[in-house]
Design a protein around this motif. Structure first.
Motif, PDB file in Angstrom:
ATOM      1  N   ASN A  46      -7.498   8.017  53.406  1.00 14.42           N
ATOM      2  CA  ASN A  46      -6.480   9.059  53.528  1.00 14.42           C
ATOM      3  C   ASN A  46      -5.961   9.533  52.165  1.00 14.42           C
ATOM      4  OD1 ASN A  46      -4.222  10.567  54.163  1.00 14.42           O
ATOM      5  ND2 ASN A  46      -3.639   9.258  55.884  1.00 14.42           N
ATOM      6  N   LYS A  47      -6.620  10.583  51.640  1.00 12.35           N
ATOM      7  CA  LYS A  47      -6.234  11.093  50.304  1.00 12.35           C
ATOM      8  C   LYS A  47      -4.857  11.738  50.309  1.00 12.35           C
ATOM      9  CE  LYS A  47      -9.104  13.696  52.595  1.00 12.35           C
ATOM     10  NZ  LYS A  47     -10.325  13.255  53.241  1.00 12.35           N
ATOM     11  N   ALA A  48      -4.518  12.431  51.419  1.00 10.30           N
ATOM     12  CA  ALA A  48      -3.208  13.083  51.483  1.00 10.30           C
ATOM     13  C   ALA A  48      -2.112  12.025  51.370  1.00 10.30           C
ATOM     14  CB  ALA A  48      -3.085  13.847  52.797  1.00 10.30           C
TER      15      ALA A  48
ATOM     16  N   ILE B  97     -14.880  18.724  44.768  1.00 11.15           N
ATOM     17  CA  ILE B  97     -14.446  17.617  45.619  1.00 11.15           C
ATOM     18  C   ILE B  97     -14.003  18.115  46.990  1.00 11.15           C
ATOM     19  CG2 ILE B  97     -13.966  15.818  43.926  1.00 11.15           C
ATOM     20  CD1 ILE B  97     -11.221  16.972  43.485  1.00 11.15           C
ATOM     21  N   ASN B  98     -14.468  19.297  47.332  1.00 10.32           N
ATOM     22  CA  ASN B  98     -14.245  19.787  48.699  1.00 10.32           C
ATOM     23  C   ASN B  98     -15.515  20.499  49.158  1.00 10.32           C
ATOM     24  OD1 ASN B  98     -13.278  22.197  50.612  1.00 10.32           O
ATOM     25  ND2 ASN B  98     -11.982  20.410  50.898  1.00 10.32           N
ATOM     26  N   GLY B  99     -16.172  19.907  50.136  1.00 16.05           N
ATOM     27  CA  GLY B  99     -17.461  20.418  50.587  1.00 16.05           C
ATOM     28  C   GLY B  99     -17.345  21.747  51.320  1.00 16.05           C
ATOM     29  N   THR B 100     -16.258  21.911  52.078  1.00 14.63           N
ATOM     30  CA  THR B 100     -16.091  23.143  52.856  1.00 14.63           C
ATOM     31  C   THR B 100     -16.069  24.354  51.929  1.00 14.63           C
ATOM     32  OG1 THR B 100     -14.785  21.885  54.433  1.00 14.63           O
ATOM     33  CG2 THR B 100     -14.568  24.280  54.541  1.00 14.63           C
ATOM     34  N   THR B 101     -15.264  24.271  50.889  1.00 14.96           N
ATOM     35  CA  THR B 101     -15.146  25.423  49.985  1.00 14.96           C
ATOM     36  C   THR B 101     -16.427  25.605  49.170  1.00 14.96           C
ATOM     37  OG1 THR B 101     -13.916  23.938  48.547  1.00 14.96           O
ATOM     38  CG2 THR B 101     -12.649  25.562  49.781  1.00 14.96           C
TER      39      THR B 101
ATOM     40  N   PHE C 230      -6.016  23.398  54.563  1.00 14.04           N
ATOM     41  CA  PHE C 230      -6.052  22.371  53.519  1.00 14.04           C
ATOM     42  C   PHE C 230      -7.275  22.518  52.608  1.00 14.04           C
ATOM     43  CE2 PHE C 230      -3.216  18.454  53.975  1.00 14.04           C
ATOM     44  CZ  PHE C 230      -2.130  19.238  54.348  1.00 14.04           C
ATOM     45  N   ASP C 231      -8.390  22.921  53.204  1.00 13.22           N
ATOM     46  CA  ASP C 231      -9.607  23.076  52.409  1.00 13.22           C
ATOM     47  C   ASP C 231      -9.557  24.353  51.583  1.00 13.22           C
ATOM     48  OD1 ASP C 231     -10.851  20.701  53.320  1.00 13.22           O
ATOM     49  OD2 ASP C 231     -11.474  21.699  55.165  1.00 13.22           O
ATOM     50  N   ILE C 232      -9.356  25.497  52.252  1.00 10.37           N
ATOM     51  CA  ILE C 232      -9.527  26.779  51.546  1.00 10.37           C
ATOM     52  C   ILE C 232      -8.384  27.080  50.588  1.00 10.37           C
ATOM     53  CG2 ILE C 232     -11.004  27.747  53.342  1.00 10.37           C
ATOM     54  CD1 ILE C 232      -8.666  29.351  54.380  1.00 10.37           C
TER      55      ILE C 232
ATOM     56  N   ILE D   4      -5.754  22.411  48.787  1.00  7.01           N
ATOM     57  CA  ILE D   4      -4.838  21.271  48.904  1.00  7.01           C
ATOM     58  C   ILE D   4      -5.608  19.944  48.993  1.00  7.01           C
ATOM     59  CG2 ILE D   4      -2.975  20.255  50.317  1.00  7.01           C
ATOM     60  CD1 ILE D   4      -2.486  23.249  51.271  1.00  7.01           C
ATOM     61  N   ASP D   5      -6.670  19.937  49.799  1.00 13.93           N
ATOM     62  CA  ASP D   5      -7.487  18.723  49.919  1.00 13.93           C
ATOM     63  C   ASP D   5      -8.064  18.333  48.551  1.00 13.93           C
ATOM     64  OD1 ASP D   5      -9.217  16.795  51.624  1.00 13.93           O
ATOM     65  OD2 ASP D   5     -10.716  17.941  50.511  1.00 13.93           O
ATOM     66  N   ALA D   6      -8.574  19.304  47.822  1.00 12.57           N
ATOM     67  CA  ALA D   6      -9.128  19.008  46.491  1.00 12.57           C
ATOM     68  C   ALA D   6      -8.024  18.505  45.558  1.00 12.57           C
ATOM     69  CB  ALA D   6      -9.785  20.252  45.911  1.00 12.57           C
TER      70      ALA D   6
ATOM     71  N   HIS E 175      -5.336  16.815  46.410  1.00 12.57           N
ATOM     72  CA  HIS E 175      -5.045  15.411  46.746  1.00 12.57           C
ATOM     73  C   HIS E 175      -6.017  14.496  46.001  1.00 12.57           C
ATOM     74  CE1 HIS E 175      -3.178  16.741  50.838  1.00 12.57           C
ATOM     75  NE2 HIS E 175      -2.232  16.549  49.953  1.00 12.57           N
ATOM     76  N   LYS E 176      -7.291  14.858  46.032  1.00 11.00           N
ATOM     77  CA  LYS E 176      -8.318  14.004  45.411  1.00 11.00           C
ATOM     78  C   LYS E 176      -8.188  14.019  43.887  1.00 11.00           C
ATOM     79  CE  LYS E 176     -11.317  15.018  49.344  1.00 11.00           C
ATOM     80  NZ  LYS E 176     -12.282  15.990  49.864  1.00 11.00           N
ATOM     81  N   ALA E 177      -7.932  15.201  43.334  1.00  9.86           N
ATOM     82  CA  ALA E 177      -7.781  15.295  41.867  1.00  9.86           C
ATOM     83  C   ALA E 177      -6.577  14.475  41.406  1.00  9.86           C
ATOM     84  CB  ALA E 177      -7.622  16.755  41.452  1.00  9.86           C
TER      85      ALA E 177
ATOM     86  N   GLY F 167     -19.722  14.389  50.250  1.00 11.25           N
ATOM     87  CA  GLY F 167     -18.286  14.145  50.134  1.00 11.25           C
ATOM     88  C   GLY F 167     -17.597  13.986  51.469  1.00 11.25           C
ATOM     89  N   ALA F 168     -18.356  14.078  52.536  1.00  7.05           N
ATOM     90  CA  ALA F 168     -17.765  13.952  53.877  1.00  7.05           C
ATOM     91  C   ALA F 168     -18.876  13.536  54.838  1.00  7.05           C
ATOM     92  CB  ALA F 168     -17.152  15.285  54.294  1.00  7.05           C
ATOM     93  N   GLY F 169     -18.486  13.388  56.101  1.00  2.41           N
ATOM     94  CA  GLY F 169     -19.483  13.020  57.114  1.00  2.41           C
ATOM     95  C   GLY F 169     -19.318  11.583  57.538  1.00  2.41           C
TER      96      GLY F 169
END
Ligand code: HSE
Length: 459
Positions: free
Chosen positions: A123-125, A177-181, A214-216, A219-221, A223-225, A319-321
């Protein structure tokens, strides 16, 4: 030839022998990552036992959807609907939190720690926002909180930063660090399409969530950064100080112009050591097309780390899955299994640096960040326009690296000749650039909002 395990003659081997019962794990949440963790642990249990020195067994699973959980685990684990039953079970050694978010997940993690359980989380968030509180609670109780799966899924970047690169003074980290984007940006470049069109396609294909915010929005990136920044520089996690921009405003025209200038646009999480503080930022970034990271396509992740001794290192993977992330969760389970009998003071510190040695180095405000820029100005095609623009940049001591002029695609109803001027600058302080842009924007010959994107050479 079959190799037999050596006889249990050393004190450590004696201890392992005496302690042969598998370590007992309780899963909170058995969705995509939880089911991957369960399946990989069962499939590779013999190999994992040989590595860990002890079996690792998921004995309990808590999930609101108990029927689905039972369908996954069968008779092999006790399924409950209430996560607190896992935490209250004295036989459970490690609680794996796979619920996500910072609501109930925070409460349950703190309760698990208070109950003396080690915690593994993806849980990165939670860690980016509440990590300092959680690590402090874990220290007080002498338990471990492991979080390899929280950053870049299956890529062991936490292990690399915290242990493999421990000799280095880390200078900077830049990561996809975000696969979606990254999937969306790859499609925009390949097909010349705008963001909105590709987002819909990504949602249809399951690459983007129904609510992709969160992805686009980056925000998700971020959290990880934030987590990588803390580990790299020995500072507390400070998500609230991160500068975060997503990809929603990115236009196909800029991807095309960047390409013509030898660059690709990637959403990067960047953290950098500077003399006066630390940069922590997520934004679309021009990267030279010849860099390996610029060629990371689709939903893949990659992280570049610059250390003073090792130089540049690059980490690439999924990075996911389900199983890639399970790979990281189980690596943490093995680490905890190996170290749970060790004196807490001799374990690897949560944030790589000893807690009493964390620094209060400030995170720099975005105006103090130093970077180069890509600018696109739509201007009236008249004599003297370019001179005015370059004059303003010179006034702000911003040096031009490259310049491109192309007929504007946007002809406009009012007629008149328009042209796009694309400028690449050398490094400048962001506040200077902001002031220069405001001045250029006020020129009557600048006909549309100026597009500005940051550029990193990553040399
Ligand atoms: N949503 C994330 C991504 C995966 O697209 O990379 C989990 O962090």
């Amino acid at each position: 030839m079959t190799l037999r395990p050596p006889a249990a003659t050393s004190p450590a081997a004696d201890r392992r022998d005496a302690d042969a019962k598998p370590i007992q794990v309780g899963l909170l949440g058995i969705g995509t990552v939880g089911s991957g963790t369960f399946n990989v642990l069962v499939r590779n249990q013999a190999e994992i036992r040989r590595r860990a020195g002890r079996g690792i067994e998921i004995a309990m699973v808590a999930d609101l959807d108990t029927a689905r959980a039972e369908a996954i685990v069968g008779e092999r684990a006790h399924v409950v609907g209430d996560a607190r039953k896992v935490i209250a079970n004295p036989d459970i050694d490690i609680v794996v939190e796979l619920i996500g978010g910072y609501g109930i997940a925070r409460t349950l993690v703190l309760e698990a720690i208070a109950a003396g359980k080690h915690v593994v989380t993806a849980n990165k968030a939670l860690l980016a926002v509440h990590g300092n509180e959680i690590f402090a609670a874990a220290r007080d109780k002498g338990v471990m909180v492991a979080f390899e799966a929280a950053v870049a899924g299956g890529i062991p970047i936490i292990k690399a930063l915290r242990e493999g690169l421990t000799a280095n003074r880390i200078e900077w980290i830049a990561g996809i660090i975000n696969g979606t984007t990254n999937f969306i940006l790859s499609e925009m470049r390949d097909k010349g399409l705008d963001f909105d069109v590709v987002l819909k396609e990504a949602q249809r294909l399951g690459y983007a969530e129904a609510d992709p915010t969160f992805d686009i929005e980056g925000i998700d990136a971020a959290h990880k950064a934030t987590i990588m920044s803390a580990i790299a520089f020995g500072i507390p996690v400070q998500f609230d100080k991160a500068h975060v921009e997503g990809i929603t405003k990115l236009q196909a025209a800029d991807i095309r112009y960047a390409e013509q200038l030898g660059y690709r646009i990637k959403l990067l999480g960047i953290t950098k050591r500077r003399d006066n503080g630390i940069e922590l930022r997520v934004h679309p970034t021009l990267v030279p097309a010849r860099r390996l990271i610029a060629n990371v396509e689709g939903a893949m992740n990659a992280v570049v780390v610059q250390g003073d001794a090792v130089g540049t290192t690059l980490y690439y993977g999924k990075g996911a899955g389900s199983e890639p992330t399970a790979s990281a969760v189980i690596a943490d389970l093995v680490d905890v299994t190996r170290l749970h009998t060790a004196d807490p003071d001799h374990r690897v510190p949560h944030l790589a640096f000893q807690p009493e040695s964390l620094a209060d180095t400030p995170i720099l405000p975005i105006d103090d960040v130093v970077t180069s820029f890509y600018l696109r100005l739509q201007v009236a095609d008249q004599a003297g326009v370019l001179a005015k623009i370059t004059g303003i940049l010179a006034e702000h001591v911003i040096s031009i690296d490259a310049l491109l002029q192309r007929p504007s695609q946007d002809v406009g109803a009012e007629g008149g000749s328009k042209t796009d001027v694309i400028i690449l600058t050398h490094d400048t302080v962001e506040g200077q650039m902001r002031r220069a842009i405001a001045q250029m924007q006020a020129l009557p010959t600048v006909l549309a909002p100026i597009v500005s994107l940051r550029k990193e050479e990553l040399a």
